[in-house]
Enzyme design. Sequence first.
Site, PDB file in Angstrom:
ATOM      1  N   ASP A  26       2.827  43.896  68.852  1.00  0.00           N
ATOM      2  CA  ASP A  26       1.506  43.762  68.260  1.00  0.00           C
ATOM      3  C   ASP A  26       1.563  42.631  67.238  1.00  0.00           C
ATOM      4  OD1 ASP A  26      -1.294  45.196  67.962  1.00  0.00           O
ATOM      5  OD2 ASP A  26      -0.645  44.631  65.953  1.00  0.00           O
ATOM      6  N   GLU A  28      -0.653  40.357  64.196  1.00  0.00           N
ATOM      7  CA  GLU A  28      -1.812  40.117  63.344  1.00  0.00           C
ATOM      8  C   GLU A  28      -1.912  38.607  63.153  1.00  0.00           C
ATOM      9  OE1 GLU A  28      -3.811  42.505  62.738  1.00  0.00           O
ATOM     10  OE2 GLU A  28      -2.436  44.025  63.502  1.00  0.00           O
ATOM     11  N   ASP A  69     -12.510  37.694  55.722  1.00  0.00           N
ATOM     12  CA  ASP A  69     -12.854  38.824  56.587  1.00  0.00           C
ATOM     13  C   ASP A  69     -11.634  39.368  57.309  1.00  0.00           C
ATOM     14  OD1 ASP A  69     -12.685  36.429  57.976  1.00  0.00           O
ATOM     15  OD2 ASP A  69     -14.021  37.106  59.571  1.00  0.00           O
ATOM     16  N   HIS A 167      -4.424  48.339  61.995  1.00  0.00           N
ATOM     17  CA  HIS A 167      -4.473  46.873  62.005  1.00  0.00           C
ATOM     18  C   HIS A 167      -3.296  46.249  61.266  1.00  0.00           C
ATOM     19  CE1 HIS A 167      -8.369  46.763  63.947  1.00  0.00           C
ATOM     20  NE2 HIS A 167      -8.839  47.619  63.061  1.00  0.00           N
ATOM     21  N   ASP A 172       0.544  49.571  64.598  1.00  0.00           N
ATOM     22  CA  ASP A 172      -0.179  49.496  65.866  1.00  0.00           C
ATOM     23  C   ASP A 172       0.788  49.464  67.047  1.00  0.00           C
ATOM     24  OD1 ASP A 172      -2.361  49.431  64.254  1.00  0.00           O
ATOM     25  OD2 ASP A 172      -3.189  47.552  65.021  1.00  0.00           O
TER      26      ASP A 172
END
Length: 575
Positions: A26, A28, A69, A167, A172
């Site tokens: 995973d 980010e 964000d 997240h 994750d």
Amino acid sequence: MTTCSPQLTFDELGTPLRDVTFCVVDLETTGGSHRTDAITEVGLVAVRGGERLAELSTLVAPGTPVPPDVSRLTGITDAMLAGAPPLGAVLPGVLDRLRGAVLVAHNAPFDTGFLRAACRRQERPWPSPPVLCTARLARAVLPRSECPSVGLGALAAHFGCATTPDHRALTDARATVEVLHHLLERIGNLGVQSLEELLQLVRDRAPHRPTTAQRRRRHLANDVPSAPGVYLFRDARGEVLYVGTSGDLHRRVRSYFTAGERRRRVRDMVAQAERVDTVVCAHALEASVRELRLIAAHRPRYNRRSRNPGRAWWVVPTAEAFPRLSVVTTPRPGALGPFGSRRAATDALDAALDAVPLRRCTIRIPSRTPTATPCALHELGRCAAPCAGLQSAEEYRPAVESWCDLVSGRDDTPLRALAAEIEARSADGRYEAAGRVRDRLAHLAAGLDRAGTLAALAGLDEVVGARPDGAGGWEIAVVRHGRLAAAGNAPRGVRPMPEIESLRSSAQTVLPEPGPLRGAHAEEVRLLHRWLTGGGTRLVRSDPPWAEPAHGGGRWRSWVERARDAAHRTGEAEP
């Protein structure tokens, strides 16, 4: 009394799932595009047979600020990344884990896109692991009535997983492991027992069981050896239906008779098959070359690429007093190619006319007293109008020589002129016009690069390469004029040079033919070039010495890559 077909063992079905290492990844990132955004965190969990083998978790310095964000979603801030290692320090460990494993990710195209882009930027080879997307697997296994959403959070809640996705990469990844194991428990009822069947199930995204024809023909694989090579399915008349290649012939042929093979076209082929012939090869390169040749020879109706085997297109100057460029299938001196389609060759022709001052009209101009009327291009100053007798053949000849020098790699002045035009248009703020010239130049330079590299290899009397086989030995290939003349192995503990000399003495004699590729098929030359120049291959011998054009398209490779990246960033089609 009813009889049942014997059930295949795990080994007969393919790679048993219990023996597969799943590397769950995973990532980010700073955004959703692998072309413009960067990795900020990597989480990795390796499992096999339900047991956890290893974990990796690290932040990664992206080299760019994290958008607010994204920080709100992941909790990863610029301050957290200040002391993080760069991507170049993290990537090798991730790639090492992926080798020999199946890459698993939820919404796998996202993660694999970033990893492949990272490999390109770091100039590292992508290990090309099999990829399993748990989102697609969930949609193939779970009916919508049971689980309307296949988001990671929804699946973790549906299965009651101990780990809740948040997240962050490692969390994750751990949640994805739990989801994967729950999904694997469901697929046994579908007859899926091997990795090959599992991957096919995900591609099909629907349950399937072997057809009657598949079950009845399982015996066709009984005598197929477990070795690298080529297999040929034949019908009752002996006609070749399909040609394929595999590193393990027995396992691959067996897979055609299992639940994993669901393609309608292939199931139709299996229903007609009456026997399977095999050609055992020394290594994967020989198998790939033999596959190309067998498809060209038999044109099997179930091979998609057998419609025009060996067909290639070329851009050539015509044989007339005032040559123009034409697209043909038989190359002549001064030919640019090969191209895989007429459309690609036509695009290259259009790009070439931006670089060299050859005429664009298609009329045939006599060498003496031409009397045609000048066209609009003459009025625009883009043609000297030889059709009207305003330019002699002698005055036109430098344009033809410019083309020949460009294709042969002797002079790239036309390419540099186009690059200067791009700079000038950009400086004037005409960015859209500069982008169009950039894309045409990239297309032309890439074609020249391909033409120069393949022609250089096809022009050599003999090249001998040796590549490590991964087990302490060597895979060996003897190439003559762009064709594989011999292939063999020197296993660990065996001196390679005597094996090489033996292969050379027994190798096929290849007589070169006219043309840029000396009679060889473009696909075979491209395959051999890729093998000889990558994967750790060592050049043992080259006669004459292997050299590529100093002023050909090769020196423009990095420019082409930058141009393509720029086209992607601006949302334009890749040249």
